[in-house]
Design a protein around this motif. Structure first.
Motif, PDB file in Angstrom:
ATOM      1  N   GLY A  17       0.866  -1.178   0.000  1.00  0.00           N
ATOM      2  CA  GLY A  17       0.000   0.000   0.000  1.00  0.00           C
ATOM      3  C   GLY A  17       0.899   1.223   0.000  1.00  0.00           C
ATOM      4  N   THR A  18       0.410   2.315   0.552  1.00  0.00           N
ATOM      5  CA  THR A  18       1.168   3.572   0.534  1.00  0.00           C
ATOM      6  C   THR A  18       2.594   3.389   1.059  1.00  0.00           C
ATOM      7  OG1 THR A  18      -0.915   4.702   0.956  1.00  0.00           O
ATOM      8  CG2 THR A  18       1.089   5.978   1.298  1.00  0.00           C
ATOM      9  N   THR A  19       2.720   2.792   2.246  1.00  0.00           N
ATOM     10  CA  THR A  19       4.055   2.734   2.854  1.00  0.00           C
ATOM     11  C   THR A  19       4.898   1.592   2.294  1.00  0.00           C
ATOM     12  OG1 THR A  19       3.264   1.393   4.705  1.00  0.00           O
ATOM     13  CG2 THR A  19       3.273   3.783   5.010  1.00  0.00           C
ATOM     14  N   ASP A  38       1.599  -8.742  -2.036  1.00  0.00           N
ATOM     15  CA  ASP A  38       0.294  -8.070  -1.942  1.00  0.00           C
ATOM     16  C   ASP A  38      -0.588  -8.608  -3.064  1.00  0.00           C
ATOM     17  OD1 ASP A  38      -1.882  -6.133  -1.979  1.00  0.00           O
ATOM     18  OD2 ASP A  38      -0.573  -4.805  -0.831  1.00  0.00           O
ATOM     19  N   GLN A  46      -6.133   6.681  -1.020  1.00  0.00           N
ATOM     20  CA  GLN A  46      -7.255   6.630  -0.072  1.00  0.00           C
ATOM     21  C   GLN A  46      -7.775   8.009   0.369  1.00  0.00           C
ATOM     22  OE1 GLN A  46      -6.649   3.755   3.172  1.00  0.00           O
ATOM     23  NE2 GLN A  46      -5.261   2.627   1.871  1.00  0.00           N
ATOM     24  N   ALA A  81      -0.417 -13.018   2.494  1.00  0.00           N
ATOM     25  CA  ALA A  81       0.332 -13.630   3.600  1.00  0.00           C
ATOM     26  C   ALA A  81      -0.675 -14.261   4.554  1.00  0.00           C
ATOM     27  CB  ALA A  81       1.145 -12.565   4.320  1.00  0.00           C
ATOM     28  N   THR A 108       0.997  -4.069   6.275  1.00  0.00           N
ATOM     29  CA  THR A 108      -0.339  -4.490   5.820  1.00  0.00           C
ATOM     30  C   THR A 108      -1.446  -3.558   6.313  1.00  0.00           C
ATOM     31  OG1 THR A 108       0.021  -6.257   7.448  1.00  0.00           O
ATOM     32  CG2 THR A 108      -0.086  -6.900   5.171  1.00  0.00           C
ATOM     33  N   ASP A 293       0.187   2.128   8.945  1.00  0.00           N
ATOM     34  CA  ASP A 293      -0.946   1.883   9.840  1.00  0.00           C
ATOM     35  C   ASP A 293      -0.774   0.607  10.658  1.00  0.00           C
ATOM     36  OD1 ASP A 293      -1.929   4.101   8.589  1.00  0.00           O
ATOM     37  OD2 ASP A 293      -3.530   3.075   7.492  1.00  0.00           O
ATOM     38  N   THR A 302      -1.649   7.753   9.377  1.00  0.00           N
ATOM     39  CA  THR A 302      -1.812   8.536   8.150  1.00  0.00           C
ATOM     40  C   THR A 302      -0.653   8.276   7.193  1.00  0.00           C
ATOM     41  OG1 THR A 302      -0.556  10.456   8.921  1.00  0.00           O
ATOM     42  CG2 THR A 302      -2.915  10.452   9.413  1.00  0.00           C
ATOM     43  N   GLY A 303      -0.913   8.584   5.928  1.00  0.00           N
ATOM     44  CA  GLY A 303       0.124   8.432   4.911  1.00  0.00           C
ATOM     45  C   GLY A 303       1.280   9.387   5.151  1.00  0.00           C
ATOM     46  N   SER A 304       0.985  10.553   5.715  1.00  0.00           N
ATOM     47  CA  SER A 304       2.066  11.524   5.919  1.00  0.00           C
ATOM     48  C   SER A 304       3.046  11.014   6.975  1.00  0.00           C
ATOM     49  CB  SER A 304       1.508  12.908   6.267  1.00  0.00           C
ATOM     50  OG  SER A 304       1.360  13.085   7.635  1.00  0.00           O
ATOM     51  N   LYS A 382      -3.990  20.887  -0.599  1.00  0.00           N
ATOM     52  CA  LYS A 382      -4.561  19.557  -0.305  1.00  0.00           C
ATOM     53  C   LYS A 382      -4.943  18.859  -1.615  1.00  0.00           C
ATOM     54  CE  LYS A 382      -7.644  16.634   2.064  1.00  0.00           C
ATOM     55  NZ  LYS A 382      -7.507  15.886   3.279  1.00  0.00           N
TER      56      LYS A 382
HETATM   57  C1  LIG Z   1     -10.985   8.428   3.783  1.00  0.00           C
HETATM   58  C2  LIG Z   1      -9.514   8.498   4.083  1.00  0.00           C
HETATM   59  C3  LIG Z   1      -8.874   9.736   4.095  1.00  0.00           C
HETATM   60  C4  LIG Z   1      -7.517   9.812   4.387  1.00  0.00           C
HETATM   61  N1  LIG Z   1      -6.902  11.042   4.356  1.00  0.00           N
HETATM   62  C5  LIG Z   1      -5.580  11.136   4.589  1.00  0.00           C
HETATM   63  C6  LIG Z   1      -4.914  12.390   4.493  1.00  0.00           C
HETATM   64  O1  LIG Z   1      -5.521  13.418   4.184  1.00  0.00           O
HETATM   65  N2  LIG Z   1      -3.579  12.425   4.752  1.00  0.00           N
HETATM   66  C7  LIG Z   1      -2.874  11.299   5.079  1.00  0.00           C
HETATM   67  O2  LIG Z   1      -1.668  11.398   5.294  1.00  0.00           O
HETATM   68  N3  LIG Z   1      -3.478  10.092   5.185  1.00  0.00           N
HETATM   69  C8  LIG Z   1      -4.809   9.980   4.941  1.00  0.00           C
HETATM   70  N4  LIG Z   1      -5.428   8.751   5.009  1.00  0.00           N
HETATM   71  C9  LIG Z   1      -4.696   7.591   5.552  1.00  0.00           C
HETATM   72  C10 LIG Z   1      -3.752   6.930   4.554  1.00  0.00           C
HETATM   73  O3  LIG Z   1      -4.409   6.623   3.360  1.00  0.00           O
HETATM   74  C11 LIG Z   1      -3.221   5.660   5.213  1.00  0.00           C
HETATM   75  O4  LIG Z   1      -2.700   5.985   6.479  1.00  0.00           O
HETATM   76  C12 LIG Z   1      -2.123   5.019   4.389  1.00  0.00           C
HETATM   77  O5  LIG Z   1      -2.636   4.591   3.156  1.00  0.00           O
HETATM   78  C13 LIG Z   1      -1.538   3.833   5.157  1.00  0.00           C
HETATM   79  O6  LIG Z   1      -0.607   3.171   4.378  1.00  0.00           O
HETATM   80  P1  LIG Z   1      -0.230   1.654   4.712  1.00  0.00           P
HETATM   81  O7  LIG Z   1       0.801   1.279   3.725  1.00  0.00           O
HETATM   82  O8  LIG Z   1       0.069   1.513   6.147  1.00  0.00           O
HETATM   83  O9  LIG Z   1      -1.573   0.832   4.460  1.00  0.00           O
HETATM   84  P2  LIG Z   1      -2.400   0.667   3.122  1.00  0.00           P
HETATM   85  O10 LIG Z   1      -2.091   1.765   2.159  1.00  0.00           O
HETATM   86  O11 LIG Z   1      -3.815   0.504   3.534  1.00  0.00           O
HETATM   87  O12 LIG Z   1      -1.855  -0.679   2.471  1.00  0.00           O
HETATM   88  C14 LIG Z   1      -1.972  -1.938   3.070  1.00  0.00           C
HETATM   89  C15 LIG Z   1      -1.703  -2.980   1.980  1.00  0.00           C
HETATM   90  O13 LIG Z   1      -1.556  -4.248   2.592  1.00  0.00           O
HETATM   91  C16 LIG Z   1      -2.162  -5.221   1.761  1.00  0.00           C
HETATM   92  N5  LIG Z   1      -2.475  -6.388   2.599  1.00  0.00           N
HETATM   93  C17 LIG Z   1      -3.331  -6.457   3.653  1.00  0.00           C
HETATM   94  N6  LIG Z   1      -3.322  -7.684   4.185  1.00  0.00           N
HETATM   95  C18 LIG Z   1      -2.432  -8.412   3.460  1.00  0.00           C
HETATM   96  C19 LIG Z   1      -1.961  -9.763   3.539  1.00  0.00           C
HETATM   97  N7  LIG Z   1      -2.414 -10.618   4.468  1.00  0.00           N
HETATM   98  N8  LIG Z   1      -1.036 -10.169   2.632  1.00  0.00           N
HETATM   99  C20 LIG Z   1      -0.552  -9.317   1.690  1.00  0.00           C
HETATM  100  N9  LIG Z   1      -0.959  -8.038   1.578  1.00  0.00           N
HETATM  101  C21 LIG Z   1      -1.889  -7.592   2.447  1.00  0.00           C
HETATM  102  C22 LIG Z   1      -3.386  -4.521   1.186  1.00  0.00           C
HETATM  103  O14 LIG Z   1      -3.811  -5.134  -0.023  1.00  0.00           O
HETATM  104  C23 LIG Z   1      -2.847  -3.107   0.976  1.00  0.00           C
HETATM  105  O15 LIG Z   1      -2.358  -2.917  -0.335  1.00  0.00           O
HETATM  106  C24 LIG Z   1      -6.790   8.630   4.691  1.00  0.00           C
HETATM  107  C25 LIG Z   1      -7.427   7.383   4.658  1.00  0.00           C
HETATM  108  C26 LIG Z   1      -8.772   7.310   4.348  1.00  0.00           C
HETATM  109  C27 LIG Z   1      -9.448   5.960   4.295  1.00  0.00           C
END
Ligand SMILES: Cc1cc2nc3c(=O)[nH]c(=O)nc-3n(C[C@H](O)[C@H](O)[C@H](O)COP(=O)(O)OP(=O)(O)OC[C@H]3O[C@@H](n4cnc5c(N)ncnc54)[C@H](O)[C@@H]3O)c2cc1C
Length: 458
Positions: A17-19, A38, A46, A81, A108, A293, A302-304, A382
């Motif tokens: 995902g993002t990170t 993934d 998102q 996974a 994840t 997350d 958050t993504g930031s 934004k």
């Molecule tokens: C409505 C909304 C508004 C937002 N607004 C903001 C904002 O303004 N600013 C900001 O900074 N952030 C914002 N965010 C938050 C931001 O999008 C998330 O914090 C960020 O995407 C987290 O990244 P991540 O990589 O931790 O998780 P994710 O991007 O959610 O990625 C997780 C990945 O793990 C994969 N995965 C899950 N389980 C498994 C498994 N068992 N095996 C293999 N792969 C798996 C999924 O398919 C996914 O691709 C917002 C989120 C939402 C929903």
């Protein structure tokens, strides 16, 4: 002349995902082998889901093929996974494949799980009860908002922690504008229900936000630990007996960590990985790290935050594999906009030690962005961030004006509040647990329920 032999180690990142994408692209510049796991084909931006119910975007405008976002040196295994064997340094995948690693990164994220709240799913789900944290939920809600003629619109955070704790606040502010434009605002009562003690837990930002919400006639119902949803009577019920009636309930269901980590000793009760919040290294195994997350840190999901984490973690993984000590320098830097409606947004810039305060960003006295005050430039920034996300952020490179560590330049912190956040961090660092933090990523609600006889929800 003898040549020094380069040792290529294997880094496996679960979740692209993002990170996961940012970190993989960052590490792909090293000599190590990087694999991401993934099942996703499309990666979504998102933060854009917020705008879908209000007709500003379609979900199809928010996704891109994942394969195009990863550098060529990154190997993508399209699989899920299902379990981790930390001692054996292996990862079991759904198809039966087993991956070995020298370093494992858990990326994840978090998933919403509406079944965790009694009465939330059932015949009213996606009819009178909606969510917008998922692509399909956001699209269905667009239709519903278009049809909504008036009544009680309740926007409710079901439990904490949640990802992007400001997104529900942005939703109520955009809803206010949406119904004003449709000239039916007087027919819609907007209520914001939260388990936190106010709209935002940090004093200066909470004061500002409460003021904006009151100005827009949005009622805040705080400290609401949801016991259940009564779909027949159309009301949400708190453990302390309070009830809030709704005609349309827009909820942020409880956020949970990944199931495949259960029983590994890596995670807390909610499924988030216990890490040193300064280095992002697992508290249980030195060759396992977490980012985004999925990590249990005293800062919002958050993504930031993930962007700042990716840079510290990139260096730490390389250091670990080279036999050097990891650095404990991550300060929890978060830089997030709050869309306020009417073409204005607020900017919050803070970290573990410093709460959001007023000022200018990134240049002292100049800006052009304003901290903790609505402005048009913040709003355009934004919206422009979507471009920055696809073209800069995911590449894992540094972004000018968005430093890894927070700077006090341009900030005006009242001296009496300068150290408010610090004691909470101190306790988090001692125990890897916190009672409260800026974005509600804490366990207070769970504790309250336990005090009343434990969770009644599954
Ligand atoms: C409505 C909304 C508004 C937002 N607004 C903001 C904002 O303004 N600013 C900001 O900074 N952030 C914002 N965010 C938050 C931001 O999008 C998330 O914090 C960020 O995407 C987290 O990244 P991540 O990589 O931790 O998780 P994710 O991007 O959610 O990625 C997780 C990945 O793990 C994969 N995965 C899950 N389980 C498994 C498994 N068992 N095996 C293999 N792969 C798996 C999924 O398919 C996914 O691709 C917002 C989120 C939402 C929903």
């Amino acid at each position: 002349m003898g040549q020094r032999k380069i040792k290529h180690k294997h880094i496996v990142i679960v979740g692209a995902g993002t990170t996961g994408i940012m970190l993989a692209n960052n590490l792909a510049r090293s000599h190590h082998n990087v694999t991401v796991v993934d099942p996703a084909v499309i990666h979504y931006y998102q933060p854009g889901f917020l705008f879908v119910p209000f007709g500003m975007y379609h979900v199809r405008q928010l996704g891109k093929p994942l394969a195009k976002l990863l550098r060529r040196r990154v190997k993508h295994v399209r699989d899920v996974a299902v379990s981790v064997q930390p001692k054996a340094k292996t990862l079991q995948l759904e198809t039966g494949e087993v991956l070995s690693y020298d370093v494992l990164v858990i990326a994840t994220g978090t998933q919403t799980n509406p079944t965790k709240t009694e009465g939330l799913v059932g015949y009213g789900w996606r009819k009178t009860i909606h969510d917008y944290y998922t692509p399909d939920g956001a699209e269905v809600l667009r239709q519903k908002l278009n049809e909504f003629q008036g009544g009680n619109l309740v926007v409710q955070v079901m439990d904490v922690p949640i990802k992007c704790a400001v997104a529900p606040l942005e939703f109520v502010l955009l809803a206010d504008e949406f119904f004003k434009k449709r000239q039916c605002r007087d027919k819609v009562k907007i209520t914001y229900v939260t388990p936190m003690s106010s709209a935002f837990t940090q004093p200066i930002a909470a004061h500002k936000l409460n003021h904006i919400l009151t100005d827009r006639s949005i009622e805040v119902v705080a400290d609401f630990q949801t016991e259940k949803v009564d779909q027949t009577a159309q009301k949400v019920i708190c453990y302390d007996g309070r009830e809030v009636p709704y005609d349309l309930l827009v909820c942020i269901p409880r956020n949970v960590g990944a199931k495949y980590l259960e029983g590994t000793g890596l995670v807390n009760d909610e499924g988030f990985v216990k890490v040193n919040c300064r280095s992002l290294q697992s508290l249980a195994y030195p060759y396992i790290f977490a980012i985004g997350d999925a990590a249990d840190i005293p800062m919002g999901k958050t993504g930031s935050v993930g962007h700042a984490e990716a840079r510290t973690l990139g260096r730490n993984i390389k250091a670990y594999l080279a036999g050097r000590p990891v650095e404990e320098t991550f300060d929890g830097h978060s830089n997030c906009f709050i869309e306020c409606g009417a073409g204005r947004a607020m900017l919050l810039d803070f970290n573990y030690d410093t709460q959001p305060c007023e000022g200018t960003f990134p240049i002292a006295g100049v800006g052009p962005m304003k901290l903790l005050g609505p402005s048009r430039i913040n709003h355009w920034a934004k919206l422009a961030f979507r471009w920055v996300y696809w073209h800069r952020l995911l590449s894992g490179r540094a972004i000018p004006f968005l430093p890894e560590r927070m700077s006090m330049v341009g900030k005006r912190m009242p001296p009496e509040l300068a150290s408010v956040a610090a004691p909470k961090l101190a306790s988090a660092e001692k125990t890897n647990k916190i009672d409260s933090n800026p974005n509600g990523n804490h366990n207070r609600a769970s504790k309250d329920k336990t005090a009343k006889g434990g969770r009644k929800t599954p």
